[in-house]
Scaffold this active site. Structure first.
Site, PDB file in Angstrom:
ATOM      1  CB  CYS A   2     -10.701  53.301   1.270  1.00  0.00           C
ATOM      2  SG  CYS A   2     -12.051  54.337   0.688  1.00  0.00           S
ATOM      3  NE  ARG A  27      -9.142  49.658   5.740  1.00  0.00           N
ATOM      4  CZ  ARG A  27      -8.932  50.142   6.945  1.00  0.00           C
ATOM      5  NH1 ARG A  27      -8.761  49.343   7.949  1.00  0.00           N
ATOM      6  NH2 ARG A  27      -8.887  51.437   7.146  1.00  0.00           N
ATOM      7  CD1 TRP A  71     -18.660  51.171   2.765  1.00  0.00           C
ATOM      8  CD2 TRP A  71     -18.740  49.351   1.478  1.00  0.00           C
ATOM      9  NE1 TRP A  71     -19.892  50.585   2.924  1.00  0.00           N
ATOM     10  CE2 TRP A  71     -19.972  49.479   2.151  1.00  0.00           C
ATOM     11  CE3 TRP A  71     -18.564  48.289   0.593  1.00  0.00           C
ATOM     12  CZ2 TRP A  71     -21.023  48.570   1.975  1.00  0.00           C
ATOM     13  CZ3 TRP A  71     -19.606  47.392   0.433  1.00  0.00           C
ATOM     14  CH2 TRP A  71     -20.815  47.533   1.121  1.00  0.00           C
ATOM     15  CG  ASN A  97      -8.659  55.157   4.264  1.00  0.00           C
ATOM     16  OD1 ASN A  97      -9.831  55.486   4.099  1.00  0.00           O
ATOM     17  ND2 ASN A  97      -8.262  54.422   5.286  1.00  0.00           N
ATOM     18  N   GLY A  98      -9.457  58.638   3.204  1.00  0.00           N
ATOM     19  CA  GLY A  98      -9.768  59.806   4.034  1.00  0.00           C
ATOM     20  C   GLY A  98     -10.531  60.830   3.220  1.00  0.00           C
ATOM     21  CD  GLU A 467     -32.300  33.869   6.082  1.00  0.00           C
ATOM     22  OE1 GLU A 467     -32.586  33.375   4.976  1.00  0.00           O
ATOM     23  OE2 GLU A 467     -31.179  34.313   6.350  1.00  0.00           O
ATOM     24  CE  LYS A 471     -28.051  32.776   6.946  1.00  0.00           C
ATOM     25  NZ  LYS A 471     -28.678  33.525   6.030  1.00  0.00           N
ATOM     26  CD  GLU A 474     -26.405  30.455   3.980  1.00  0.00           C
ATOM     27  OE1 GLU A 474     -25.785  31.125   3.166  1.00  0.00           O
ATOM     28  OE2 GLU A 474     -27.135  30.963   4.860  1.00  0.00           O
ATOM     29  CG  HIS A 490     -50.936  18.812   4.215  1.00  0.00           C
ATOM     30  ND1 HIS A 490     -52.178  18.235   4.081  1.00  0.00           N
ATOM     31  CD2 HIS A 490     -51.153  19.986   4.857  1.00  0.00           C
ATOM     32  CE1 HIS A 490     -53.099  19.029   4.604  1.00  0.00           C
ATOM     33  NE2 HIS A 490     -52.495  20.104   5.093  1.00  0.00           N
ATOM     34  CE  LYS A 589     -21.970  38.549   2.020  1.00  0.00           C
ATOM     35  NZ  LYS A 589     -22.817  38.041   3.086  1.00  0.00           N
TER      36      LYS A 589
END
Lengths: 594, 391
Positions: A2, A27, A71, A97-98, A467, A471, A474, A490, A589
């Site tokens: 975190c 994080r 997270w 955090n912990g 894909e 990439k 992007e 074709h 994102k």
């Protein structure tokens, strides 16, 4: 992991806390919150990213505050579990955090003494402990509370009517930013750099009392001197762990991501068959829905399931599905979304559920919206992904799809063993592609000079061509198209020539001969050809202009190694062209709009 | 002293095949790269501000160490593009380092208390250790605690005190690093210019890995002091004895024996009826099938060992797939690397991602390169280069 921050000074705390939290999103970003102290304490928190929280906040004039971004690895992120946490009277707020080891005992003790704990988190015991020990001295109360805790307790506390932050460090990092008439505290340096370059690193066991004009650090009750360090700007990149861009760091994490995701799946008692809720039953009537890179994972999923299970699979873009007139019923739907917040996917799930379809979500963010909307969730263990262009989460999605399909595979036991063995070997094979990075970078230099590139593949590697092209588009802004090799004649043939190179993904399976034919046709039109081929392929070096060697794996798993090479190719092309790789223009994102 | 510079750019050619894809500092002992032991020792001594000079295969260091947060330190990376020597590596940190700092090699195993003894000392200083074979090292000539000079690998050593490569310096050292390749020469020049350099002797652990077989003895030494920890699933009927570590998500199946000291990583599948005998380290995501016995060996990540294998005194690098009835038992060996031969008994030294079919037997001390493919029933001996095919 975190991220926590604290601010005290002569400016409004709210915008500073939000900005600093944004810098700590690497994080984690599944939920966040801030608390601001005046005569009382106001707490704002919610599931989701810092930007979303910023939108719903009312402006606050308080000049003392703390913030947290989370997270979750276990348990649900929810508004109630999000930090900051408060005591019974709402006068104390804490971010942490912990992990507190003795939290059940502390929780019991506090409950017996009449404290009411609202959340399921271990953190919440801290503000209640401070409240318990408070007899007019905030600093002493925090020290006594910390003394009760066994575990990692890096945290920052504020209290209504107090113009100071009190912080403690144990096991997780905590850094004080020393400013001019203001001071900050954060889990990492980048959160502080917009405000100051002078920092104090706290050590384990330190308790810091921070006001707008003063920093006092105590260790075992005695005040001690901690050196103030001047940060050179390069430290800002600390979170990239040596790499120039998050993208390359994240591509390099792929062997570990595969290993972690596999360990998570293979060590669970619950098999994919239990998860789909069909027990030993068959897997049929499958619809896969996704957008962007996840859609490409879905397309690979189609080949995986059709090859292993021999049932037809429909893959649709979530937004197209929502607009079409169909209302299929009785299907097993698999929705794939890295963030779990993609609006088009969430809308599609609503329609699916309304028509009685079962929905399994594949996502990287614990507790995201999709996990509440779907019947069941398979998590990918890729960790937070910062670069806008998805890399490691795509690979983790593929692993999830392999795992999902394997229990239904219509193959004999020996072949199944072989497949599991190959799956376990993938981290090493992907690492070999990474070890070969310098060669790929050399080809990328050449490719960077072109304005149009075709990517071709066949079978299970057709989506990988798509894909790979995505990439390149992007991050390098080169126009690229992913095509099934046989489709090129074709139409797109008219575009081939010396100025349009073709990247061909070659697999040692039944698609090998046809793609050799395609490459010969392309060569006849003078397009430069870069081929991804197995190291023992002795045909390609004569046929193609350049060969990127790929370690040999079972064709079923070849998408994982091939995409790693194509991600690196796109990365080094974009680097050669000087593009802002991690944050390309016009892209976000997570797409939470239509 | 709160800052340390770790020199981690070197390749370690004598450790091939293990250093083809990783720097020497990332060689794994007891499931940890050597560099991690150094960093953890520094962190225990309160030195959390670390500058890592990386070069050869630096991505391996980035991928494992990251920002250092996982290990409780802050890492700043400096790249040495060409490995021109330790003094050159040191000269590159001039602009990022503070006034006083420690310098350490990233490829020696150094205990926390060895560093603790030294971190209090005033620069300039060098940490020395008494050894029985000083001719292999830089021999330090001292008068009292004052260093008079360092002689690299002398034919006849004047004393048995050798340079550990651990130093305390001030920024003054950068006046001497231009055009000098190695730190001992820098020290000699400083002394010639009238600088006082102190020597501090340590009795703490300081182990160097020079040849591949050193990994086996170091692994044994380190495992003696591990802390027990059992994660994962240990099925009924498993025998655990001595100090054993089992990682998260690992399954140890019925009838298996694990006799410590032994470390098993996470996500492994062990047994049923497999034996892991003392002084063995096993990486993550490793499969060990039934009736396989491993003793005094180091097995890398993602290795798959088939049924009925007998392995002792061996090193098998990551990703090898070895089908059943593989035999590699340690014994005296004739193998030589740079004219040195192992003083310990060696089974097989095998590079990464080898595919070995069933019933292969290895003569003691054979070195198998990376990515080799061995057909069934073969007898291996001597040295196989990378990508060998044995048909």
């Amino acid at each position: 992991m975190c991220g926590i921050v604290g601010y005290i000074g002569d400016k409004k705390a709210q915008p500073i806390l939000l900005n600093a939290l944004g810098k700590l999103e690497y994080r984690g970003y599944d939920s966040c919150g801030i608390a601001i102290a005046n005569k009382s304490i106001e707490v704002y928190k919610d599931v989701g990213r810092v930007k979303a929280l910023a939108k719903i906040l009312e402006p606050h004039n308080g000049k003392v505050g703390i913030g947290h971004t989370r997270w979750a690895t276990h348990g649900e992120p929810s508004k109630i579990n999000a930090h900051p946490h408060s005591d019974c009277a709402g006068k104390i707020a804490v971010v942490h955090n912990g992990t507190i080891n003795n939290f059940s005992r502390l929780r019991e003790m506090l409950a017996e003494e009449g404290h009411v704990l609202a959340s399921e988190t271990d953190t919440e015991v801290i503000p209640h402990l401070i409240e318990k020990y408070y007899d007019g001295d905030f600093e002493k109360a925090v020290e006594m509370a910390v003394g009760e805790i066994d575990g990692a307790y890096t945290m920052i506390a504020i209290m209504a009517g107090e113009s100071r932050l009190i912080a403690a460090r144990k096991d997780s990092p905590l850094i004080i930013g020393v400013g001019d008439r203001e001071n900050l505290i954060a889990s990492d340096v980048p959160a502080l750099l917009d405000y100051t370059s002078r920092v104090i690193y706290l050590e384990d066991g330190d308790i810091a009392v921070v006001s707008a004009s003063d920093v006092k650090v105590k260790q075992n009750g005695a005040v001690i001197d901690r050196e103030v360090h001047e940060i050179s700007w390069s430290m800002e990149d600390a979170q990239k762990g040596g790499y120039e861009h998050f993208m390359l760091k994240e591509i390099h994490e792929q062997p570990k991501v595969i290993r972690d995701t596999l360990t998570d799946y293979l060590s669970k008692a619950e098999t994919a068959a239990d998860l789909t809720g069909m027990g030993g039953g068959s897997l049929e009537n499958i619809i896969i829905l996704a957008c962007g890179t996840s859609y490409h994972a879905g397309l690979v999923g189609k080949y995986i399931i059709e090859d292993l299970v021999n049932v037809p699979v429909r893959v649709e873009m979530a937004d197209e599905f929502s607009l079409s007139g169909q209302s299929p019923a009785g299907n097993q739907a698999i929705v794939i979304t890295q963030s779990g917040e993609t609006l088009d996917v969430l809308k599609a799930i609503k329609r699916l559920k309304a028509n009685g379809n079962r929905v399994i979500a594949v996502t990287n963010v614990v507790g995201s919206s999709v996990t509440r909307a779907a019947d069941r969730t398979i998590y990918t263990r890729a960790g937070p992904e910062i670069c806008v262009a998805a890399t490691k989460t795509f690979v983790a999605q593929l692993i999830a799809l392999y795992w999902l399909a394997l229990p239904y595979a219509r193959v004999n036991a020996a072949r199944l063993d072989e497949l599991v063995l190959e799956l376990r070997q993938l981290p090493v094979k992907v690492q070999q592609v990474l070890d070969n990075e310098a060669e790929i970078a050399a080809y990328a230099k050449k490719l960077a000079a072109y304005d149009n590139v075709f990517y071709i593949g066949k079978g299970i590697n057709y989506p990988i061509a798509m894909e790979g092209a995505l990439k390149l588009k992007e991050i390098s802004y080169i126009h690229a198209e992913g095509y099934a090799a046989g489709e090129l004649k074709h139409g797109p043939f008219s575009l081939l020539g010396e100025k349009t190179p073709v990247v061909a993904v070659v697999t040692q399976d039944n698609t090998y001969e046809p793609i050799v034919t395609s490459i010969k046709e392309i060569k006849a039109r003078h397009s430069p050809v870069i081929v991804l081929a197995n190291e023992d392929d002795d045909v390609m070096p004569d046929l193609a202009d350049s060969v990127i060697t790929i370690p040999r794996v079972d064709p079923l798993f070849s998408p994982v190694v091939n995409i790693t090479a194509l991600q690196l190719l796109a990365y080094f092309v974009a680097k050669e062209r000087g593009c802002p790789i991690d944050f390309p223009r016009n892209l976000a994102k997570t797409v939470t709009v239509e | 002293m709160k800052q340390a510079v770790i020199l981690a750019a070197g390749e370690g050619q004598r450790l091939r095949p293990f250093t083809v894809n990783r720097p020497k500092t990332m060689i794994s002992i007891a499931d940890k790269p050597i560099l991690q032991f150094v960093i953890e020792s520094l962190a225990l001594g309160g030195i959390r501000n670390i500058i890592l000079v990386v070069g050869y295969r630096k991505e391996q260091v980035f991928d494992y160490m990251g920002s250092g947060e996982e290990f409780g330190v802050n890492i700043t990376y400096v790249t040495q593009a060409q490995q021109l020597g330790t003094a050159h590596a040191l000269s590159l940190v001039k602009d990022v380092v503070g006034d006083e700092f420690l310098v350490l090699p990233g490829d020696n195993l150094i205990e926390a208390h060895t560093i603790a003894d030294f971190s209090g000392i005033a620069p300039d200083a060098v940490l020395v250790k008494r050894v029985s074979n000083p001719e292999r090292y830089g021999v330090v000539d001292i008068d009292g605690d004052e260093v008079k000079g360092i002689v690299e690998k002398p034919k006849e050593a004047g004393s048995n005190l050798v340079n550990t490569g651990i130093y305390a310096f001030t920024k003054d050292v950068f006046k001497f690093t231009d055009n000098i390749l190695d730190i001992p020469s820098v020290l000699n020049n400083m002394i010639a210019e009238g600088y006082s350099v102190k020597a501090l002797e340590t009795d703490g652990t300081w182990l160097d890995v020079i040849y591949p077989w050193d990994i086996i003895s170091l692994n044994n030494a380190i495992l003696q002091n591990i802390e027990v920890g059992l994660g994962g699933t240990i099925e009924d009927g498993v025998t655990l004895q001595g100090k054993v570590v089992v990682g998260e998500g690992t399954v140890v199946r019925a009838g298996s024996c694990i006799y410590g000291p032994a470390v098993i990583g996470s996500g492994c599948d062990i047994g049923p009826h497999a034996c892991v005998m003392p002084s063995t380290s096993i990486g993550d995501n490793v499969v060990i099938s039934s009736f396989t016995q491993i003793k005094n060996s180091v097995i890398g990540n993602d290795v798959n060992l088939g049924p009925g294998c007998f392995i002792s005194d061996s090193i098998i690098d990551k990703g090898c797939v070895i089908k059943g009835r593989f035999t590699a038992l340690g014994g005296p060996s004739e193998i030589r690397v740079n004219d040195e031969s192992p003083s310990v008994s060696v089974g097989v030294i095998m590079g990464e991602d080898c595919q070995v079919e069933s019933n292969v037997t290895v003569q003691p001390g054979a070195i198998v390169g990376n990515y080799c493919q061995i057909q069934i029933m073969k007898l291996l001996s001597g040295r196989l280069p990378d990508r060998s095919l044995v048909y």
